[in-house]
Design a protein around this motif. Structure first.
Motif, mmCIF file in Angstrom:
data_model
loop_
_atom_site.group_PDB
_atom_site.id
_atom_site.type_symbol
_atom_site.label_atom_id
_atom_site.label_comp_id
_atom_site.label_asym_id
_atom_site.label_seq_id
_atom_site.Cartn_x
_atom_site.Cartn_y
_atom_site.Cartn_z
ATOM 1 N N MET A 1 0.819 -1.206 0.000
ATOM 2 C CA MET A 1 0.000 0.000 0.000
ATOM 3 C C MET A 1 0.855 1.259 0.000
ATOM 4 O O MET A 1 0.311 2.360 0.085
ATOM 5 N N LEU B 1 -4.974 -1.687 -7.645
ATOM 6 C CA LEU B 1 -6.382 -1.833 -7.291
ATOM 7 C C LEU B 1 -6.783 -0.697 -6.361
ATOM 8 O O LEU B 1 -6.100 -0.430 -5.365
ATOM 9 N N THR C 1 -9.881 0.649 -3.947
ATOM 10 C CA THR C 1 -11.072 0.119 -3.285
ATOM 11 C C THR C 1 -11.604 1.082 -2.230
ATOM 12 O O THR C 1 -10.836 1.835 -1.622
ATOM 13 N N TYR D 1 -8.149 -2.396 3.477
ATOM 14 C CA TYR D 1 -7.547 -3.611 2.917
ATOM 15 C C TYR D 1 -7.412 -4.683 3.996
ATOM 16 O O TYR D 1 -6.598 -4.569 4.907
ATOM 17 N N ASP E 1 -6.693 -8.706 4.147
ATOM 18 C CA ASP E 1 -6.211 -9.810 3.304
ATOM 19 C C ASP E 1 -6.897 -11.105 3.721
ATOM 20 O O ASP E 1 -6.328 -11.944 4.416
ATOM 21 N N MET F 1 -11.561 -7.516 -2.886
ATOM 22 C CA MET F 1 -10.329 -6.942 -3.406
ATOM 23 C C MET F 1 -9.126 -7.805 -3.048
ATOM 24 O O MET F 1 -8.168 -7.911 -3.826
ATOM 25 N N GLY G 1 -6.758 -9.441 -5.853
ATOM 26 C CA GLY G 1 -5.325 -9.153 -5.773
ATOM 27 C C GLY G 1 -4.487 -10.410 -5.719
ATOM 28 O O GLY G 1 -3.467 -10.526 -6.415
ATOM 29 N N ILE H 1 -2.279 -1.955 -3.824
ATOM 30 C CA ILE H 1 -3.636 -1.579 -3.401
ATOM 31 C C ILE H 1 -3.625 -0.164 -2.824
ATOM 32 O O ILE H 1 -2.771 0.187 -2.000
ATOM 33 N N ALA I 1 -6.261 1.818 -0.744
ATOM 34 C CA ALA I 1 -7.512 1.593 -0.021
ATOM 35 C C ALA I 1 -8.036 2.889 0.569
ATOM 36 O O ALA I 1 -7.303 3.624 1.236
#
Length: 773
Positions: free
Chosen positions: A36, A53, A55, A59, A61, A67, A71, A83, A85
């Motif tokens: 990130m 990405l 979103t 985030y 995981d 997402m 990913g 990402i 976020a």
């Protein structure tokens, strides 16, 4: 990868996810978390990201967060994925934090539609957001998919934008927008994305990513299932079916009068019979040759019946301008869309937006081919950290204090075992997003995930909170016949009754439950997903297994209503199915020596619901001793069938017509009537009694007002402060601050029951404080 345990066996002409050659960046390996920040990229040895990405969720995981799944799937294909976020959308600068993506942007509003996430069913702003650290609201914009796409375009104009997620999926055609109370354009047009992926997009996204990586222009990627895009001209080789109007008959041949002679018939048609009139035959022109009709090789079928090939057919829906101004055509377009959702027989759809020089078509390819069981195992078996990104950690390095993410906390110890739903409830959009065909994981894959939770997830106490999905008991259930499944266009497999072609065997689910709870270190397996009870009663063994081993005192089910009118518009079973399940639930609970309870959920103000229907539901609730705390007012979400009913006042489950053949639906509009329907569900709340008294008198049912057991509400009215105290604190409504004591209004007598504080003259002395134990 079509494993032998797959439920759906219709031919999958799709390339398996694991058959692609990995992208060159696979040499960097697997990241502990997708980066990130630039610092994390440098730690991984990356100089740039191939795909970024964006979103609207924090985030996490975990395979329950879309997402994270996307990913990790792209990472497994060899791409470097970053990402961003919940970025600040006020400028494009936060979208440049990871640099320029080499291939494309992937944009989503998050696991929820941003408008549903932000606003209540009464259009009031929510103060919280379960997908944000600390449950803080306001971290994503309204219509986040559009805003994020615009900022990505502003940051790097030349990079393609691929839009996905449920917000884009449910807005792929012109749709009614409840929050603005108007029909909006397709999100493909408003967001100006290059490609929209709708539904569960792993298969489509992997193909698109590899084709873009191979330097194929994104404008030429128009043949991937589960995608939508804008184009100016219709491609060649397609048969267009015009469905832009309703009730428009084709050419009707005039009936021949049997009493006319041949000459009279010819004269009526402006012709003559030269032989009868004695005229000579005209000379034959040798240049005129007879027409020869050749069979069209593109048509399919045997004998005299010929059909167009469905895979080369496209249905032209009424244009955006038409559905915006004509409710009947909107209902018609919605009905056609829902009929074209089966991957086995769905045809492409096209809808015009704009007129003249600005005209363009939104082209929607058929839905994606469902994943096989082996592919589902592959997706859920990827490397997930199963926790929020370390950037959200609190001062103690954990995620359980001020930065706790409620959505993650809810699914922290749960396992998703399947996708899809064939229930077809009209107020729900799961079928339009995940599809009607159940995609199940293998039992070994599910057991492996439970063991990973037991061994790796911090804070696990031995309780799995859920083994489920969109519906708890549709695992490994599907159509008995592949041919019928591929050809079926029914919106539901369980309404108005269980389809005779549906396999209702729950044995695979029962075996999984037993194997899971026998694992060492697992104390309890709970089922928290919604239960389809009309399907469950077909397997008493399953109900017994569920009730005696997997209920933690309360089991939530959703009959939604008791009356036939609204239930027929919801496509839900009658209350008799609930009664049969209740009998089995109580029987098996008693056999196990447990006191357990059913918690039924109901919807207020659903299309097709009259005031009398809600009154009857309230009487049923009181008769059965239910006091509903959590009450949901109907929320018109995009693309749902019930939303089309709400907007048009027509029943789109039946044929859509302009005349008396079109069935009209009673729509609950206006704040007062919506409050009334909700008040009937909360008949026990004194704050609702004045509204209910007025309504019952208007309905001619003043006999339900009284102080007996047979009455719905009492005649007296206590003073209330607008709050409601529930047995469960989380369901209570806080009251406003109590006003200071003041002189009562003229004509009102206060008592200790209606607001007068206890007298302090010695007759009402305070009780002494209890000594600590």
């Amino acid at each position: 990868m079509n494993a032998p345990v797959d439920v759906s066996l219709f031919p999958r002409a799709a390339k398996p996810l694991t058959s692609y050659r990995k992208y060159w960046a696979a040499r960097f390996g697997t990241a502990p978390f997708l980066p990130m920040s630039r610092k994390e990229m440098e730690q991984l040895g990356w100089d740039s990201c191939d795909i970024i990405l964006v979103t609207g969720d924090a985030y996490v995981d975990h395979p329950s967060f879309g997402m994270a799944v996307i990913g990790r799937v792209l990472e497994a294909q060899g791409f470097r994925v970053g990402i961003i976020a919940q970025p600040d959308w006020q400028s494009a600068d936060p979208f440049k934090v990871l640099g320029k993506p080499n291939l494309f942007w992937g944009v989503t509003a998050g696991n929820m539609d941003s408008m549903i996430n932000r606003y209540t069913a009464d259009r009031k702003i929510r103060s919280d957001d379960a997908y944000t650290p600390g449950d803080v609201g306001g971290k994503r914009p309204d219509r986040a998919a559009i805003v994020y796409s615009q900022r990505c375009r502003e940051a790097y104009p030349e990079v393609p934008i691929v839009l996905g997620g449920i917000e884009g999926s449910l807005r792929r055609i012109a749709h009614y927008d409840y929050w603005s109370d108007k029909v909006r354009r397709s999100i493909v047009v408003d967001s100006k994305c290059d490609l929209l992926l709708y539904g569960n997009a792993e298969r489509a996204l992997v193909e698109v990513a590899h084709r873009i990586a191979a330097r194929e222009p994104v404008q030429q990627i128009t043949d991937v299932r589960g995608t939508a895009f804008v184009q100016r001209h219709s491609p060649e080789g397609w048969f267009e079916i015009d469905s832009t109007e309703v009730d428009t008959p084709g050419h009707v041949e005039e009936h021949i009068n049997p009493y006319q002679t041949t000459s009279e018939q010819a004269a009526a048609q402006g012709q003559s019979c030269s032989k009868e009139e004695g005229g000579s035959a005209p000379g034959v022109n040798p240049a005129i040759q007879p027409l020869t009709f050749m069979a069209n090789p593109a048509l399919m079928g045997k004998g005299s019946i010929r059909r167009l090939p469905r895979e080369r057919c496209v249905i032209r829906l009424p244009s955006y301008e038409q559905v915006k101004s004509d409710a009947v055509l909107y209902a018609h377009a919605n009905r056609v869309l829902h009929l074209e959702t089966n991957p086995g027989n769905a045809r492409a759809l096209v809808q015009a937006h704009g007129e003249g020089t600005t005209a363009r078509d939104v082209w929607i390819n058929p839905p994606p081919i469902p994943l096989t069981t082996a592919e589902m195992d592959y997706v859920f078996g990827l490397h997930y950290a199963r926790s929020p990104h370390p950037a959200y950690a609190d001062e103690n390095g954990g995620h359980d204090a001020a930065t706790k993410i409620p959505a993650w906390e809810m699914i922290r110890f749960s396992v998703n075992i399947m996708r899809g739903c064939f229930g077809g409830c009209t107020f729900c959009s799961i079928t339009e997003h995940e599809g009607r065909i159940i995609q199940s994981r293998s039992e070994d894959s599910v057991i492996q995930e439970i063991e990973d939770i037991r061994d790796k997830v911090t804070g696990f106490t031995g309780v799995i909170s859920d083994l489920g999905g969109p519906t708890a008991n549709m695992y490994r259930i599907g159509c008995k016949s592949p041919e019928i499944e591929a050809a079926c266009r029914k919106p539901s497999c369980v309404y108005p009754g269980i389809c005779q072609n549906l396999n209702t065997d729950h044995s695979a689910l029962i075996h999984m439950y037993r194997r899971a709870r026998a694992l060492k270190g697992v104390k309890k397996i709970l089922i928290g997903s919604g239960l389809r009870y009309d399907l469950a009663v077909k397997s008493p063994e399953y109900v017994k297994e569920l009730v005696q081993h997997h209920v933690g005192g309360y089991l939530k089910i959703a009959p939604e209503h008791t009356e036939g009118g609204p239930l027929s518009k919801m496509m839900k079973p009658g209350i008799g199915s609930y009664d049969r399940f209740k009998q089995m639930f109580e029987k098996f609970s008693a056999e196990a020596g447990k006191k357990q309870y059913l918690i039924p959920y109901f919807i207020a103000a659903h299309p097709g619901t009259s005031d009398e229907d809600m009154m009857n539901l309230a009487l049923w609730l009181k008769k059965n001793g239910f006091r509903a705390d959590q009450v949901q007012t109907f929320y018109p979400s995009p693309m749902a069938t019930a939303t089309a009913m709400y907007h048009t006042g027509l029943n789109t489950l039946k044929g859509v017509h302009r005349d008396e053949r079109g069935e009209k639906v009673d729509i609950v509009r206006g704040e007062k009537r919506r409050r009334l329907h909700k008040a009937f569900l909360r008949y026990h709340d004194p704050n609702n009694w004045p509204l209910l008294r007025e309504a019952l008198k208007t309905m001619g049912r003043a006999d339900l007002i009284g102080n007996g057991k047979q009455h719905l509400i009492p005649t007296f009215q206590p003073l209330t402060d607008g709050g409601y105290q529930s047995a469960r604190r989380k369901n209570s409504t806080p009251s406003a601050a109590k006003p200071a004591a003041k002189t009562p209004a003229k004509g009102r007598i206060l008592t200790q029951h209606t607001g007068l504080p206890p007298r302090e003259n010695g007759s009402a002395r305070a009780k002494p404080a209890r000594k600590p134990r």
